[in-house]
Scaffold this motif. Structure first.
Motif, PDB file in Angstrom:
ATOM      1  N   GLU A 241       0.831  -1.208   0.000  1.00  0.00           N
ATOM      2  CA  GLU A 241       0.000   0.000   0.000  1.00  0.00           C
ATOM      3  C   GLU A 241       0.868   1.262   0.000  1.00  0.00           C
ATOM      4  OE1 GLU A 241      -2.925   1.956   3.267  1.00  0.00           O
ATOM      5  OE2 GLU A 241      -3.327  -0.140   2.774  1.00  0.00           O
ATOM      6  N   LYS A 242       1.917   1.264   0.790  1.00  0.00           N
ATOM      7  CA  LYS A 242       2.789   2.431   0.912  1.00  0.00           C
ATOM      8  C   LYS A 242       3.693   2.608  -0.305  1.00  0.00           C
ATOM      9  CE  LYS A 242       2.854   2.090   5.949  1.00  0.00           C
ATOM     10  NZ  LYS A 242       3.676   1.771   7.137  1.00  0.00           N
ATOM     11  N   SER A 243       3.921   1.549  -1.067  1.00  0.00           N
ATOM     12  CA  SER A 243       4.865   1.617  -2.184  1.00  0.00           C
ATOM     13  C   SER A 243       4.230   2.007  -3.514  1.00  0.00           C
ATOM     14  CB  SER A 243       5.575   0.270  -2.340  1.00  0.00           C
ATOM     15  OG  SER A 243       4.660  -0.710  -2.794  1.00  0.00           O
ATOM     16  N   VAL A 244       2.942   2.275  -3.515  1.00  0.00           N
ATOM     17  CA  VAL A 244       2.258   2.624  -4.767  1.00  0.00           C
ATOM     18  C   VAL A 244       2.941   3.807  -5.454  1.00  0.00           C
ATOM     19  CG1 VAL A 244       0.090   3.493  -5.736  1.00  0.00           C
ATOM     20  CG2 VAL A 244       0.063   1.609  -4.107  1.00  0.00           C
ATOM     21  N   ILE A 245       3.329   4.810  -4.692  1.00  0.00           N
ATOM     22  CA  ILE A 245       3.995   5.975  -5.279  1.00  0.00           C
ATOM     23  C   ILE A 245       5.345   5.585  -5.887  1.00  0.00           C
ATOM     24  CG2 ILE A 245       5.097   6.749  -3.134  1.00  0.00           C
ATOM     25  CD1 ILE A 245       3.545   9.082  -5.738  1.00  0.00           C
ATOM     26  N   CYS A 246       6.023   4.617  -5.296  1.00  0.00           N
ATOM     27  CA  CYS A 246       7.318   4.161  -5.822  1.00  0.00           C
ATOM     28  C   CYS A 246       7.151   3.561  -7.215  1.00  0.00           C
ATOM     29  CB  CYS A 246       7.937   3.110  -4.902  1.00  0.00           C
ATOM     30  SG  CYS A 246       8.126   3.603  -3.186  1.00  0.00           S
ATOM     31  N   MET A 247       6.011   2.893  -7.409  1.00  0.00           N
ATOM     32  CA  MET A 247       5.767   2.192  -8.663  1.00  0.00           C
ATOM     33  C   MET A 247       5.562   3.144  -9.836  1.00  0.00           C
ATOM     34  SD  MET A 247       3.465  -0.991  -7.425  1.00  0.00           S
ATOM     35  CE  MET A 247       3.771  -1.755  -5.846  1.00  0.00           C
ATOM     36  N   THR A 248       5.335   4.412  -9.544  1.00  0.00           N
ATOM     37  CA  THR A 248       5.207   5.407 -10.611  1.00  0.00           C
ATOM     38  C   THR A 248       6.465   5.434 -11.469  1.00  0.00           C
ATOM     39  OG1 THR A 248       3.796   6.744  -9.180  1.00  0.00           O
ATOM     40  CG2 THR A 248       4.759   7.844 -11.094  1.00  0.00           C
ATOM     41  N   CYS A 249       7.620   5.406 -10.819  1.00  0.00           N
ATOM     42  CA  CYS A 249       8.889   5.436 -11.548  1.00  0.00           C
ATOM     43  C   CYS A 249       9.563   4.072 -11.624  1.00  0.00           C
ATOM     44  CB  CYS A 249       9.850   6.416 -10.891  1.00  0.00           C
ATOM     45  SG  CYS A 249       9.277   8.125 -10.886  1.00  0.00           S
ATOM     46  N   HIS A 250       9.445   3.297 -10.565  1.00  0.00           N
ATOM     47  CA  HIS A 250      10.183   2.034 -10.464  1.00  0.00           C
ATOM     48  C   HIS A 250       9.401   0.831 -10.971  1.00  0.00           C
ATOM     49  CE1 HIS A 250      13.581   3.821  -8.355  1.00  0.00           C
ATOM     50  NE2 HIS A 250      12.697   4.546  -7.696  1.00  0.00           N
ATOM     51  N   GLY A 251       8.193   1.056 -11.479  1.00  0.00           N
ATOM     52  CA  GLY A 251       7.421   0.006 -12.129  1.00  0.00           C
ATOM     53  C   GLY A 251       6.618  -0.864 -11.183  1.00  0.00           C
ATOM     54  N   THR A 252       5.668  -1.562 -11.770  1.00  0.00           N
ATOM     55  CA  THR A 252       4.819  -2.480 -11.019  1.00  0.00           C
ATOM     56  C   THR A 252       5.684  -3.527 -10.332  1.00  0.00           C
ATOM     57  OG1 THR A 252       3.048  -2.156 -12.618  1.00  0.00           O
ATOM     58  CG2 THR A 252       2.885  -4.080 -11.195  1.00  0.00           C
ATOM     59  N   ASP A 253       5.452  -3.719  -9.067  1.00  0.00           N
ATOM     60  CA  ASP A 253       6.216  -4.670  -8.247  1.00  0.00           C
ATOM     61  C   ASP A 253       7.710  -4.362  -8.248  1.00  0.00           C
ATOM     62  OD1 ASP A 253       3.882  -5.995  -7.552  1.00  0.00           O
ATOM     63  OD2 ASP A 253       4.086  -7.481  -9.145  1.00  0.00           O
ATOM     64  N   GLY A 254       8.083  -3.126  -8.577  1.00  0.00           N
ATOM     65  CA  GLY A 254       9.484  -2.728  -8.509  1.00  0.00           C
ATOM     66  C   GLY A 254      10.325  -3.134  -9.690  1.00  0.00           C
ATOM     67  N   ILE A 255       9.702  -3.488 -10.799  1.00  0.00           N
ATOM     68  CA  ILE A 255      10.433  -3.802 -12.034  1.00  0.00           C
ATOM     69  C   ILE A 255      10.263  -2.615 -12.972  1.00  0.00           C
ATOM     70  CG2 ILE A 255      10.627  -5.333 -14.029  1.00  0.00           C
ATOM     71  CD1 ILE A 255      11.508  -6.660 -11.456  1.00  0.00           C
ATOM     72  N   SER A 256      11.312  -1.839 -13.105  1.00  0.00           N
ATOM     73  CA  SER A 256      11.270  -0.603 -13.881  1.00  0.00           C
ATOM     74  C   SER A 256      11.280  -0.874 -15.382  1.00  0.00           C
ATOM     75  CB  SER A 256      12.474   0.266 -13.526  1.00  0.00           C
ATOM     76  OG  SER A 256      12.484   1.433 -14.315  1.00  0.00           O
ATOM     77  N   THR A 257      10.508  -0.084 -16.093  1.00  0.00           N
ATOM     78  CA  THR A 257      10.529  -0.143 -17.560  1.00  0.00           C
ATOM     79  C   THR A 257      11.297   1.044 -18.135  1.00  0.00           C
ATOM     80  OG1 THR A 257       8.418   1.030 -17.684  1.00  0.00           O
ATOM     81  CG2 THR A 257       8.333  -1.388 -17.675  1.00  0.00           C
ATOM     82  N   ILE A 258      11.848   1.877 -17.261  1.00  0.00           N
ATOM     83  CA  ILE A 258      12.612   3.054 -17.674  1.00  0.00           C
ATOM     84  C   ILE A 258      14.086   2.807 -17.323  1.00  0.00           C
ATOM     85  CG2 ILE A 258      12.889   5.548 -17.368  1.00  0.00           C
ATOM     86  CD1 ILE A 258       9.919   5.542 -16.375  1.00  0.00           C
ATOM     87  N   ASP A 259      14.952   2.918 -18.301  1.00  0.00           N
ATOM     88  CA  ASP A 259      16.366   2.580 -18.111  1.00  0.00           C
ATOM     89  C   ASP A 259      17.048   3.345 -16.981  1.00  0.00           C
ATOM     90  OD1 ASP A 259      16.306   0.684 -20.102  1.00  0.00           O
ATOM     91  OD2 ASP A 259      17.100   2.028 -21.648  1.00  0.00           O
ATOM     92  N   THR A 260      16.661   4.574 -16.741  1.00  0.00           N
ATOM     93  CA  THR A 260      17.343   5.388 -15.733  1.00  0.00           C
ATOM     94  C   THR A 260      16.849   5.149 -14.309  1.00  0.00           C
ATOM     95  OG1 THR A 260      15.825   7.207 -16.207  1.00  0.00           O
ATOM     96  CG2 THR A 260      17.951   7.224 -17.351  1.00  0.00           C
ATOM     97  N   TYR A 261      15.813   4.333 -14.135  1.00  0.00           N
ATOM     98  CA  TYR A 261      15.292   4.036 -12.796  1.00  0.00           C
ATOM     99  C   TYR A 261      15.603   2.588 -12.443  1.00  0.00           C
ATOM    100  CZ  TYR A 261      12.677   8.370 -13.343  1.00  0.00           C
ATOM    101  OH  TYR A 261      12.329   9.682 -13.540  1.00  0.00           O
ATOM    102  N   PRO A 262      16.214   2.368 -11.293  1.00  0.00           N
ATOM    103  CA  PRO A 262      16.588   0.998 -10.920  1.00  0.00           C
ATOM    104  C   PRO A 262      15.394   0.146 -10.513  1.00  0.00           C
ATOM    105  CG  PRO A 262      17.095   2.504  -9.133  1.00  0.00           C
ATOM    106  CD  PRO A 262      16.630   3.348 -10.294  1.00  0.00           C
TER     107      PRO A 262
END
Length: 116
Positions: free
Chosen positions: A34-55
């Motif tokens: 619940e708290k990580s929803v904002i993280c997923m904006t840049c770092h992707g769903t479940d923390g798998i980023s689709t943007i090369d510059t975001y880990p």
């Protein structure tokens, strides 16, 4: 006391402790999600980023993750896109950091295929 009596007494206690730990783990996971929803904006769903510059955050070690968030909050990380993380880290409590770190450490998903 014999071993059998000790086992009969301790086995239910161990079962209770295990079930309490499981409930606590599930609670921390759901709070972290619940708290990580904002993280997923840049770092992707479940923390798998689709943007090369975001880990990717998925699978990150909890201690490292918390240390990194604290470093952003204290402005000890300043390179690259750190300025974006400063405001995010400022909004997090110690408990928030622990829950989010736990979530990303535990969550798993199937990464997107790279067609390159």
């Amino acid at each position: 006391m014999t071993i059998k009596i000790l086992v009969r007494l301790l086995l239910p206690l161990y079962a209770l402790l295990f079930s309490m730990a499981t409930v606590a783990t599930e609670t921390q996971f759901s709070q972290g999600k619940e708290k990580s929803v904002i993280c997923m904006t840049c770092h992707g769903t479940d923390g798998i980023s689709t943007i090369d510059t975001y880990p990717n955050l998925q699978g990150q070690k909890q201690a490292y993750f918390i240390a990194a968030l604290k470093a952003y909050k204290l402005r000890q990380r300043n390179g690259g896109l750190a300025i974006l993380m400063h405001a995010q880290a400022d909004a997090l409590s110690e408990k928030d950091m622990q829950d989010i770190a736990f979530y990303f450490n535990q969550v798993t998903s199937t990464p997107l295929k790279n067609d390159d």
